[in-house]
Design an enzyme around this catalytic site. Structure first.
Site, PDB file in Angstrom:
ATOM      1  N   GLY A 164       0.830  -1.193   0.000  1.00 27.68           N
ATOM      2  CA  GLY A 164       0.000   0.000   0.000  1.00 27.68           C
ATOM      3  C   GLY A 164       0.865   1.243   0.000  1.00 27.68           C
ATOM      4  O   GLY A 164       2.038   1.194   0.394  1.00 27.68           O
TER       5      GLY A 164
ATOM      6  N   GLN B  88       2.941   9.992   1.238  1.00 28.28           N
ATOM      7  CA  GLN B  88       4.238   9.317   1.200  1.00 28.28           C
ATOM      8  C   GLN B  88       5.050   9.697  -0.040  1.00 28.28           C
ATOM      9  O   GLN B  88       6.256   9.458  -0.085  1.00 28.28           O
ATOM     10  CB  GLN B  88       4.061   7.794   1.247  1.00 28.28           C
ATOM     11  CG  GLN B  88       3.523   7.305   2.582  1.00 28.28           C
ATOM     12  CD  GLN B  88       3.427   5.803   2.596  1.00 28.28           C
ATOM     13  OE1 GLN B  88       2.454   5.236   2.122  1.00 28.28           O
ATOM     14  NE2 GLN B  88       4.454   5.141   3.097  1.00 28.28           N
TER      15      GLN B  88
ATOM     16  N   CYS C  39       6.256  -0.135   6.928  1.00 27.58           N
ATOM     17  CA  CYS C  39       5.830   1.018   6.128  1.00 27.58           C
ATOM     18  C   CYS C  39       6.972   1.403   5.200  1.00 27.58           C
ATOM     19  O   CYS C  39       8.132   1.426   5.622  1.00 27.58           O
ATOM     20  CB  CYS C  39       5.494   2.174   7.067  1.00 27.58           C
ATOM     21  SG  CYS C  39       4.973   3.669   6.210  1.00 27.58           S
ATOM     22  N   LEU C  40       6.635   1.730   3.952  1.00 22.12           N
ATOM     23  CA  LEU C  40       7.668   2.120   2.993  1.00 22.12           C
ATOM     24  C   LEU C  40       8.373   3.409   3.416  1.00 22.12           C
ATOM     25  O   LEU C  40       9.476   3.687   2.952  1.00 22.12           O
ATOM     26  CB  LEU C  40       7.065   2.286   1.591  1.00 22.12           C
ATOM     27  CG  LEU C  40       6.550   0.980   0.952  1.00 22.12           C
ATOM     28  CD1 LEU C  40       5.895   1.280  -0.400  1.00 22.12           C
ATOM     29  CD2 LEU C  40       7.666  -0.038   0.788  1.00 22.12           C
TER      30      LEU C  40
ATOM     31  N   HIS D 260      -3.899   1.045   7.916  1.00 24.66           N
ATOM     32  CA  HIS D 260      -2.567   1.659   7.888  1.00 24.66           C
ATOM     33  C   HIS D 260      -2.529   2.837   6.910  1.00 24.66           C
ATOM     34  O   HIS D 260      -2.059   3.924   7.246  1.00 24.66           O
ATOM     35  CB  HIS D 260      -1.543   0.583   7.499  1.00 24.66           C
ATOM     36  CG  HIS D 260      -0.140   1.082   7.345  1.00 24.66           C
ATOM     37  ND1 HIS D 260       0.885   0.697   8.179  1.00 24.66           N
ATOM     38  CD2 HIS D 260       0.409   1.927   6.440  1.00 24.66           C
ATOM     39  CE1 HIS D 260       2.001   1.309   7.800  1.00 24.66           C
ATOM     40  NE2 HIS D 260       1.746   2.055   6.735  1.00 24.66           N
ATOM     41  N   GLU D 261      -3.036   2.603   5.700  1.00 27.14           N
ATOM     42  CA  GLU D 261      -2.958   3.648   4.675  1.00 27.14           C
ATOM     43  C   GLU D 261      -3.880   4.823   4.999  1.00 27.14           C
ATOM     44  O   GLU D 261      -3.525   5.976   4.768  1.00 27.14           O
ATOM     45  CB  GLU D 261      -3.285   3.088   3.283  1.00 27.14           C
ATOM     46  CG  GLU D 261      -2.341   1.984   2.799  1.00 27.14           C
ATOM     47  CD  GLU D 261      -0.863   2.340   2.906  1.00 27.14           C
ATOM     48  OE1 GLU D 261      -0.505   3.520   2.784  1.00 27.14           O
ATOM     49  OE2 GLU D 261      -0.061   1.419   3.147  1.00 27.14           O
TER      50      GLU D 261
ATOM     51  N   HIS E 179      -2.356   7.305   7.292  1.00 31.75           N
ATOM     52  CA  HIS E 179      -1.429   8.251   6.649  1.00 31.75           C
ATOM     53  C   HIS E 179      -2.153   9.531   6.210  1.00 31.75           C
ATOM     54  O   HIS E 179      -1.571  10.612   6.225  1.00 31.75           O
ATOM     55  CB  HIS E 179      -0.808   7.626   5.394  1.00 31.75           C
ATOM     56  CG  HIS E 179       0.400   6.770   5.654  1.00 31.75           C
ATOM     57  ND1 HIS E 179       1.555   7.273   6.216  1.00 31.75           N
ATOM     58  CD2 HIS E 179       0.657   5.464   5.398  1.00 31.75           C
ATOM     59  CE1 HIS E 179       2.459   6.294   6.302  1.00 31.75           C
ATOM     60  NE2 HIS E 179       1.940   5.182   5.817  1.00 31.75           N
TER      61      HIS E 179
HETATM   62 NI    NI Z   1       2.851   3.355   5.602  1.00 29.21          NI
END
Ligand code: NI
Length: 159
Positions: free
Chosen positions: A46, A51, A89-90, A131-132, A135
């Protein structure tokens, strides 16, 4: 399509609230394409627009590698159950932490044609949705981690 630079934890853009998308534009279509490409290239499940430095309520998710979901202005309608497990997380590469999330999530969102739809998910998909969406309100999973963040390498050697 192009890869976008992924902002890392500590970048102010990850701590801010994103704005709703009012209308789809060619520029936002390009953003969605770039987000999908960037997510796949990074082996993520995701990615949220902040991000890649864009404060818009746009998320892409694909937990299987062949089922991309584009969520614009997503809202969670219903959750149930509980799951506790490692999450990463990226924007915080190489790290993971234990987070408890609902095991089932139902949300509504607009697709890339601004058609409203419902997305339901369990387990990993439910975790990714939560999670997304966090953000989009400037929250990262580290705020919810139980215990310490671990290095992914240490996790793998434990197994
Ligand atoms: Ni993330």
């Amino acid at each position: 399509m192009a890869l976008r630079e992924i902002r890392e934890y500590g970048d102010d853009v990850l701590a801010r609230k994103c704005k709703e998308v009012k209308e789809m534009t060619p520029r936002l279509q390009e953003l969605v394409d770039d987000m999908l490409e960037t997510m796949y290239e990074s082996n993520g499940v995701g990615l949220a627009a902040p991000q890649v430095g864009v404060l818009k309520r746009i998320v892409v998710i694909d937990t299987t590698g062949e089922d991309p979901h584009v969520l614009i202005n997503p809202v969670i309608l219903e959750t149930s159950g509980e799951q506790t497990g490692y999450e990463g997380c990226l924007s915080l590469p190489g790290k993971s932490g234990v987070v408890t999330r609902p095991n089932y999530v139902k949300c509504k969102a607009y697709d890339r044609n601004m058609e409203e739809y419902i997305l339901e998910g369990e387990e990993l998909l439910a975790r990714a949705i939560c999670h997304e969406l966090d953000h989009l309100d400037g929250h990262m999973y580290v705020e919810k981690v139980e215990g310490e963040l671990v290095n992914n390498e240490d996790l793998m050697s434990e197994e």
